[in-house]
Design a protein around this motif. Structure first.
Motif, PDB file in Angstrom:
ATOM      1  N   SER A  56       0.805  -1.091  -0.001  1.00 23.29           N
ATOM      2  CA  SER A  56      -0.074   0.040  -0.074  1.00 23.29           C
ATOM      3  C   SER A  56       0.929   1.187   0.014  1.00 23.29           C
ATOM      4  O   SER A  56       2.128   1.229   0.641  1.00 23.29           O
ATOM      5  N   LEU A  57       0.293   2.268  -0.744  1.00 29.35           N
ATOM      6  CA  LEU A  57       1.143   3.444  -0.609  1.00 29.35           C
ATOM      7  C   LEU A  57       0.583   4.530   0.286  1.00 29.35           C
ATOM      8  O   LEU A  57      -0.647   4.717   0.418  1.00 29.35           O
ATOM      9  N   CYS A  58       1.272   5.334   1.147  1.00 32.12           N
ATOM     10  CA  CYS A  58       1.206   5.848   2.081  1.00 32.12           C
ATOM     11  C   CYS A  58       0.500   7.321   1.527  1.00 32.12           C
ATOM     12  O   CYS A  58       0.464   7.713   0.620  1.00 32.12           O
ATOM     13  N   CYS A  59      -0.578   7.835   2.400  1.00 33.60           N
ATOM     14  CA  CYS A  59      -1.386   8.936   2.067  1.00 33.60           C
ATOM     15  C   CYS A  59      -0.619  10.155   2.236  1.00 33.60           C
ATOM     16  O   CYS A  59      -0.978  11.352   1.917  1.00 33.60           O
ATOM     17  N   GLY A  60       0.481  10.147   3.126  1.00 35.60           N
ATOM     18  CA  GLY A  60       1.411  11.406   3.269  1.00 35.60           C
ATOM     19  C   GLY A  60       1.023  11.987   4.657  1.00 35.60           C
ATOM     20  O   GLY A  60       1.750  13.045   4.737  1.00 35.60           O
ATOM     21  N   GLY A  61       0.147  11.369   5.450  1.00 27.57           N
ATOM     22  CA  GLY A  61       0.014  12.008   6.650  1.00 27.57           C
ATOM     23  C   GLY A  61       0.799  11.470   7.940  1.00 27.57           C
ATOM     24  O   GLY A  61       0.535  12.111   8.842  1.00 27.57           O
ATOM     25  N   GLY A  62       1.398  10.256   7.776  1.00 24.11           N
ATOM     26  CA  GLY A  62       2.112   9.775   8.942  1.00 24.11           C
ATOM     27  C   GLY A  62       3.265  10.417   9.359  1.00 24.11           C
ATOM     28  O   GLY A  62       3.748  11.253   8.720  1.00 24.11           O
ATOM     29  N   GLY A  63       3.873   9.875  10.399  1.00 26.30           N
ATOM     30  CA  GLY A  63       5.113  10.673  10.918  1.00 26.30           C
ATOM     31  C   GLY A  63       5.100  11.958  11.101  1.00 26.30           C
ATOM     32  O   GLY A  63       6.166  12.330  11.209  1.00 26.30           O
ATOM     33  N   GLY A  64       3.978  12.470  11.484  1.00 32.42           N
ATOM     34  CA  GLY A  64       4.120  13.833  11.819  1.00 32.42           C
ATOM     35  C   GLY A  64       3.924  14.568  10.602  1.00 32.42           C
ATOM     36  O   GLY A  64       3.864  15.786  10.713  1.00 32.42           O
ATOM     37  N   PRO A 117       2.806  16.226  -7.575  1.00 25.82           N
ATOM     38  CA  PRO A 117       1.784  16.188  -6.855  1.00 25.82           C
ATOM     39  C   PRO A 117       2.078  15.686  -5.486  1.00 25.82           C
ATOM     40  O   PRO A 117       3.158  15.230  -5.174  1.00 25.82           O
ATOM     41  N   LYS A 118       1.186  15.750  -4.690  1.00 25.51           N
ATOM     42  CA  LYS A 118       1.548  15.514  -3.091  1.00 25.51           C
ATOM     43  C   LYS A 118       1.163  13.979  -3.193  1.00 25.51           C
ATOM     44  O   LYS A 118       0.616  13.444  -4.052  1.00 25.51           O
ATOM     45  N   MET A 119       1.787  13.416  -2.111  1.00 26.79           N
ATOM     46  CA  MET A 119       1.695  11.823  -1.810  1.00 26.79           C
ATOM     47  C   MET A 119      -0.124  11.418  -1.997  1.00 26.79           C
ATOM     48  O   MET A 119      -0.254  10.467  -2.311  1.00 26.79           O
ATOM     49  N   SER A 120      -0.572  12.387  -1.365  1.00 29.20           N
ATOM     50  CA  SER A 120      -2.051  11.801  -1.180  1.00 29.20           C
ATOM     51  C   SER A 120      -2.847  11.862  -2.425  1.00 29.20           C
ATOM     52  O   SER A 120      -3.770  11.021  -2.880  1.00 29.20           O
ATOM     53  N   GLU A 121      -2.256  12.683  -3.232  1.00 24.77           N
ATOM     54  CA  GLU A 121      -2.882  12.883  -4.806  1.00 24.77           C
ATOM     55  C   GLU A 121      -2.256  11.677  -5.628  1.00 24.77           C
ATOM     56  O   GLU A 121      -3.100  11.230  -6.456  1.00 24.77           O
ATOM     57  N   VAL A 122      -1.352  11.393  -5.359  1.00 25.56           N
ATOM     58  CA  VAL A 122      -0.720  10.165  -6.194  1.00 25.56           C
ATOM     59  C   VAL A 122      -1.775   8.939  -5.994  1.00 25.56           C
ATOM     60  O   VAL A 122      -2.120   8.183  -6.673  1.00 25.56           O
TER      61      VAL A 122
END
Lengths: 660, 263
Positions: A576-584, A595-600
């Motif tokens: 799974s690909l991270c939404c970009g919200g973890g790790g602070g 694009p942002k990770m969430s957009e990817v």
């Protein structure tokens, strides 16, 4: 004549070889010791040195190359050819030494077998090396780099093998032994030379060439990525024993990195699997786990000659590198030797947080809010349980006793408007199923996930203590969390924290809400009647799936709803690909790329042509919801939490629902 | 370079919903979190940076109750070397002159090259304490500093003026400078950092030890008294939208559309 091979045939003076061998060994030992001294500076904290998993990993992933083959068969085969070929030749040389210095056994049939064994090993090594060069320079596999030592090392090894075959061939051409057929490769080389007297004078040239190339190769091992042939097995061995948590020490060691991290820095061969897996790299951010490991690798300080890390390389990457990582763990999932970059990143952050001067401004704000207000969102403690008050959810801190399961709502789900939908839906489902539950109301602290991920270990300890004290004060035995982050922290980090800080075990069972929903479906406490007629896809939150192995519970719940067809995204389950919200990262917009990770991720979800993307984490919910809006998918795709989806399927309408 | 920084503990109000206390002249601080005054935080950071560049020591001084020890510990964790706590008992009702008198009581016996204070405190907002203190110490001063450079016995200060202009002034050392926010990026203070300075002893003193009479500080020495405190009322042109989130969003969008914000 008995088949055998004379040692130092026509070689004069032999002592010169021994001097050269001793020099090479000394250079090798010096290089190795320098690194060992670095390792010794790492934090060990009484980590055990043996586990069965250690042996399993060395054998399956080291000798048999399991992880390497699993991720990339071609690369795995190539590596095994080089590895086994190299190992074979190394063993052959060892046997020759035993034969010459201890007891003679390489005669007759044994020698013939030995001979064919060496020929095979040499050919495997050569094949593997050419394959490696083709992959890197002809196929140009994207994840591979083309740095100077990437070329020098294999070409050098090719020269070692070729000079070996040349020496053998010349010897066979001169000796013309009756058993030469057993040396199938050497024989082909021998055929190139006419048998003549001048060959005898050429033989020592070829022999010395081979000797010098080989010895220089051995001497250089600790100075290049070649060092992995020693360090990778060591890392495979120590990797299962890596401690989750180490109590923050007031005196503090000189290094913040663990012993395991230092080994990892030396064991990384820069194969680039992590670069392909990393969501930050994928979104075009100036970060990759591979770059981080190189940045973090310290130059040896015990001996003054620093040959390994060129100065300047650290600067070019910059101190900001460590703040990009979402700690999603995708890199660890694909690393052939289990290097846990997120853990090393965390240690680097701990050092930065303690120094304090290089912490990104927004993160400073977040950490200060966490400390003062126990949440990363707002400078107030007042609103934490507003949603629960409005719904009339039981507050265990008011009833003074936890009668039923304790719903640990979490900071984001409590406060953030979009994420509150998760809490309301879950409460409604529990109410519908008749499960007694309650929350810790306004007193609920942050679980410590954000502080821990940001390297603020002191704050994590305070929050962990506050949580555990509340649990015990109200007699909480079972906890269910909204967020996979709280779930992970309770499940994996609290026990380690209790063990290492001398507290009694937590004594609580921790569940993520998806596990409770699955139980409710299985026991028949909730039944779906209305077919929904929807195609959905499920986004695995990193801390639920990859970090804790909960892949099936949410999928089972989705599949149990009639008229719902579940399709998978390209990256799902472990991949799974991270939404970009973890790790602070949720509170650090400054690093966002385009694009942002969430957009990817949301584009991948849209590509499945599902109508709804379901997730099971408040952070994923917010990130994907935002990405849906910024990617122009507002009309075609909905983002829902699993609770909201289940509540919809059960017709448990949310009067407060604020669909924005 | 020996530097003294005067700091103050204040309630954090940035996102708080403030309520006037029943006495009508103060704020109900019951639910508020106390922390170092923002300006003072920049001043401490600046002092630490000057110390890191020029050597010497940093001493922080505060006037407050025992809770105020937290801001001193915080400053020590940032890198200050010593701390002085003046017990606020007997200082209640002081005006800026009274507060400066207390600080003067401590500073007059110390030898230092530079005194830094925040330009103002977020609770009272007088912006006077530093300047009165400079007068009483007989030091040259510069206010609203946004940059400080030390060259030998001279300190060059950039002062923030209106419309983004800056004035550069030179002062002979020793001097007193009041610090404007934004002069630096204050470092993060970790819990571990605070734990590490737990054992540093804080010098405690009070009004009597400093030889100040009741006529000099506190209500007795104050030239002003706070009468009433009120929250601002919504003026013309301000409209508070009510309703649930959906309704508020709907109304907001409507207003933006009406005023031509979007086509």
């Amino acid at each position: 004549m008995i088949p055998s091979r004379p040692l130092f045939w026509h070689i004069e003076p032999v002592w010169l070889f021994y001097v050269m061998a001793a020099t090479a060994s000394a250079v090798f030992a010096y290089g190795t010791l320098r690194r060992l001294f670095v390792w010794a500076g790492g934090v060990r904290n009484g980590t055990p040195f043996f586990s069965r998993e250690s042996m399993k990993r060395v054998f399956l992933d080291g000798i048999l190359g399991r992880r390497m083959l699993k991720e990339d068969v071609a690369a795995g085969m190539m590596h095994l050819l080089i590895f086994w070929g190299f190992l074979g030749l190394f063993a052959g040389t060892l046997l020759l030494g035993i034969h010459d210095y201890l007891f003679r056994f390489l005669d007759g049939t044994v020698y013939l077998v030995y001979s064919i064994f060496l020929e095979t090993a040499g050919m495997m090594l050569l094949t593997g090396l050419f394959w490696a060069l083709v992959r890197r320079y002809v196929q140009r596999v994207p994840r591979l780099e083309r740095r100077a030592d990437d070329l020098i090392v294999p070409v050098w090894l090719v020269l070692v093998v070729l000079s070996g075959f040349l020496t053998e061939g010349v010897r066979l051409a001169i000796q013309q032994p009756s058993w030469e057929g057993w040396s199938f490769a050497g024989l082909r080389v021998a055929a190139l030379f006419p048998s003549s007297g001048s060959l005898v004078s050429f033989y020592p040239v070829s022999w010395w060439l081979h000797a010098i190339l080989s010895l220089a190769f051995i001497a250089s091992i600790p100075y290049f990525k070649l060092f992995h042939i020693l360090t990778a097995p060591v890392h495979l061995y120590v990797s299962p024993c890596r401690p989750v948590f180490i109590p923050a020490d007031e005196k503090g060691p000189e290094h913040h990195y663990l012993f395991h991290d230092f080994i990892a820095f030396d064991a990384c061969t820069r194969c680039g699997r992590c670069v392909e897996a990393c969501p930050a790299t994928g979104a075009g951010e100036p970060f990759s786990p591979r770059d981080f490991l190189r940045w973090a690798r310290p130059s040896p300080s015990v001996f003054p000659l620093a040959l390994s890390v060129p100065e300047g390389e650290r600067d070019s990457c910059g101190d900001s590198l460590m703040w990009h990582c979402t700690t999603c763990g995708a890199c660890l999932e694909v690393c052939p030797i289990y290097i846990s970059t997120p853990d090393a990143v965390r240690r680097a952050r701990a050092a930065a947080v303690e120094d304090g001067t290089q912490v990104p401004t927004l993160l400073v704000d977040t950490l200060e809010k966490l400390y003062k207000y126990n949440n990363p969102w707002e400078a107030s403690k007042k609103n934490r349980n507003r949603w629960a008050r409005e719904m009339g959810v039981t507050d265990f801190t008011k009833t003074k006793k936890a009668d039923g399961i304790c719903y640990f709502v979490g900071c984001t789900t409590s406060i953030e408007t979009r994420a509150q939908g998760l809490a309301r839906a879950f409460s409604r489902i529990l109410g519908h199923a008749g499960i007694p539950f309650g929350t810790l109301g306004k007193k609920e602290p942050c679980c410590g996930d954000i502080a821990f991920r940001a390297g603020e270990d002191g704050l994590f300890e305070e929050q962990a203590e506050a949580c555990l004290d509340l649990f015990s004060r109200y007699g909480v035995e079972e906890v269910v969390t909204s967020s996979p982050h709280c779930f992970h922290t309770f499940r994996n980090e609290y026990p380690a924290f209790c063990r290492l800080s001398g507290r009694p075990p937590t004594g609580i069972s921790v569940f993520h809400y998806t596990q409770i929903l699955e139980r409710l479906v299985k026991t028949g406490a909730i039944r779906f009647k209305k077919p929904l007629g929807l195609t959905v896809t499920y986004h695995d939150p990193c801390y639920l799936g990859r970090h804790n192995g909960v892949f099936d519970a949410p999928r089972e719940v989705i599949r149990s709803i009639p008229g719902v067809s579940l399709v998978e995204m390209l990256h799902h389950r472990e991949k799974s690909l991270c939404c970009g919200g973890g790790g602070g990262r949720m509170w650090q917009e400054e690093f966002d790329s385009d694009p942002k990770m969430s957009e990817v991720r949301i584009r991948e979800a849209a590509a499945t042509s599902a109508q709804v993307v379901i997730t099971a984490c408040p952070l994923c919910l917010i990130m994907l919801e935002d990405a849906r809006k910024t990617s122009g998918l507002e009309d075609s795709l909905r983002v829902m939490d699993l609770n909201e989806f289940v509540a919809m399927a059960l017709d448990l309408a949310d009067e407060n629902k604020e669909e924005i | 370079m020996d530097i003294v920084v005067c700091v103050k503990q204040v309630p954090e109000v940035a996102e708080a919903e403030l309520e006037v206390a029943p006495d009508g002249s103060s704020i109900d601080t019951e639910d508020l979190v106390e922390d170092i005054n923002e300006w003072d935080n920049y001043a401490v950071e600046e002092a630490i940076r000057l110390k890191e560049a020029h050597g010497g020591s940093v001493t922080v001084v505060t006037l407050g109750d025992e809770e105020a020890e937290d801001v001193l510990r915080r400053a020590l964790a940032m890198g200050a070397d010593a701390a002085v706590l003046i017990d606020e008992e007997g200082f209640e009702g002081s005006d800026a002159f009274g507060i400066a008198g207390g600080l003067y009581g401590v500073l007059k016996d110390m030898s230092c090259d530079l005194v830094l204070t925040g330009a103002q405190a977020s609770d009272d907002g007088w912006g006077q304490v530093g300047l009165i203190l400079a007068e009483r110490l007989g030091l040259p001063f510069a206010s609203l500093a946004v940059d400080i450079r030390i060259d030998g016995d001279t300190v060059f200060v950039n002062r923030e003026l209106e419309s983004n202009t800056q004035e550069k002034v030179a002062l002979p050392l020793p001097a007193l400078i009041t610090i404007q926010t934004g002069i630096n990026d204050p470092r993060y203070v970790s819990i571990m950092g605070i734990r590490k300075v737990r054992k540093i002893e804080i010098r405690e003193t009070d009004r009597e030890e400093l030889g100040l009479s009741e006529k000099e500080v506190g209500f007795g020495g104050s030239g002003l008294a706070s009468r009433t405190l009120s929250l601002p009322s919504a003026g013309a042109g301000a409209e508070i939208l009510t309703g649930n989130l959906n309704e508020i969003c709907e109304k907001t969008a409507q207003i933006i559309r009406e005023r031509g914000g979007v086509a």
